[in-house]
Design an enzyme around this catalytic site. Structure first.
Site, short mmCIF file in Angstrom:
data_model
loop_
_atom_site.label_atom_id
_atom_site.label_comp_id
_atom_site.label_asym_id
_atom_site.label_seq_id
_atom_site.Cartn_x
_atom_site.Cartn_y
_atom_site.Cartn_z
N THR A 28 85.66 56.93 31.05
CA THR A 28 85.41 56.56 32.44
C THR A 28 84.43 55.41 32.60
O THR A 28 84.23 54.92 33.71
CB THR A 28 84.89 57.78 33.23
OG1 THR A 28 83.74 58.32 32.56
CG2 THR A 28 85.97 58.86 33.31
N ASP A 29 83.81 54.97 31.50
CA ASP A 29 82.89 53.83 31.57
C ASP A 29 83.17 52.88 30.40
O ASP A 29 82.26 52.45 29.70
CB ASP A 29 81.44 54.32 31.53
CG ASP A 29 80.45 53.20 31.86
OD1 ASP A 29 80.85 52.22 32.53
OD2 ASP A 29 79.28 53.28 31.43
N LEU A 30 84.44 52.53 30.22
CA LEU A 30 84.80 51.63 29.14
C LEU A 30 84.41 50.21 29.51
O LEU A 30 84.97 49.60 30.42
CB LEU A 30 86.31 51.71 28.86
CG LEU A 30 86.80 50.92 27.64
CD1 LEU A 30 86.17 51.44 26.36
CD2 LEU A 30 88.33 50.98 27.55
N ASN B 271 79.88 49.17 25.47
CA ASN B 271 80.24 50.41 24.76
C ASN B 271 81.24 50.18 23.63
O ASN B 271 81.82 51.13 23.11
CB ASN B 271 80.80 51.43 25.75
CG ASN B 271 79.74 51.93 26.71
OD1 ASN B 271 78.55 51.91 26.38
ND2 ASN B 271 80.14 52.37 27.88
#
Length: 235
Positions: A166-168, A172
């Protein structure tokens, strides 16, 4: 093998193949500091401590809230069950991804400290050796088409494991000195059936490239992203 440690203050899940230190202390930064095992730190929403374990190097992170609510309740969450806690879920999701062959850090230990209706959480995972995030690399120079293909393949493996990151974003994604691609930071991520959500991961990643072009002047183009997003056509 995953083991569990309990006492009056906390519950810890840990991999006994990786953790030979005291599980009751392994998520306390002071424990590593007092033993001279702190290698360094990185600051984001909170501080991540890099520590030297007997067998490997670890990254110790305390879960913190972001946004306006995070200023009021910095690091406490409603407790609705041990297996619904942030650290336990990320610990188990990393194990799922490792089993699926995705390059993610090995989870070492997850801790939950329950205080009435609230809890605090920590995660100790293996530090990816000799790796930098994609932002810092692209600030210096462009990367090859083949490396973009590797990034796409790693995302494909993650999606084949049905994990919704959900936070690509490009902070990261790590690249090590062997040009091996790693994906990190799976807090609040989860297994999801179907395929319709996968394009949303890619759109979020694309926005992060565009943001860092404006913010940090990274070396990137839409053609490079087309290589990443073509992963879904590969066999």
């Amino acid at each position: 093998m995953i083991q569990t440690f309990n006492d009056a203050q906390q519950k810890v899940w840990f991999d006994d193949a990786l953790l030979h230190e005291d599980p009751s202390q392994c998520c306390n930064p002071e424990f590593w500091q007092q033993n001279g095992k702190v290698l360094g730190s990185a600051t984001g929403r909170g501080t991540t401590w890099f520590v030297q374990l007997q067998q490997t190097q670890g990254a110790l992170r305390h879960y913190r809230r972001g946004g306006l609510f995070g200023k009021l309740v910095a690091d406490s969450y409603w407790f609705t069950g041990w297996e619904k806690t942030r650290s336990y879920q990320e610990f188990m999701l990393l194990n799922h991804l490792r089993d699926a062959g995705v390059n993610v850090p090995r989870p070492i230990a997850a801790r939950v400290q329950k205080h009435g209706l609230l809890y605090k959480a920590d995660l100790l995972s293996e530090k990816v050796p000799n790796a930098r995030d994609l932002v810092s690399i692209l600030q210096e120079s462009p990367i090859s088409d083949e490396l973009y293909r590797k990034i796409g393949r790693e995302i494909r493996k993650m999606h084949d494991a049905q994990v919704n990151h959900t936070d690509l974003n490009i902070h990261n994604i790590l690249i090590d000195d062997q040009e091996k691609v790693w994906i990190i930071d799976f807090d609040k991520c989860y297994v999801q059936i179907g395929d319709s959500w996968k394009q949303g991961n890619l759109k979020r990643l694309k926005r992060s490239f565009e943001k860092e072009v404006c913010k940090r002047g990274i070396n990137w183009s839409l053609e490079a992203f087309a290589i990443i997003s073509s992963y879904k056509h590969e066999e």
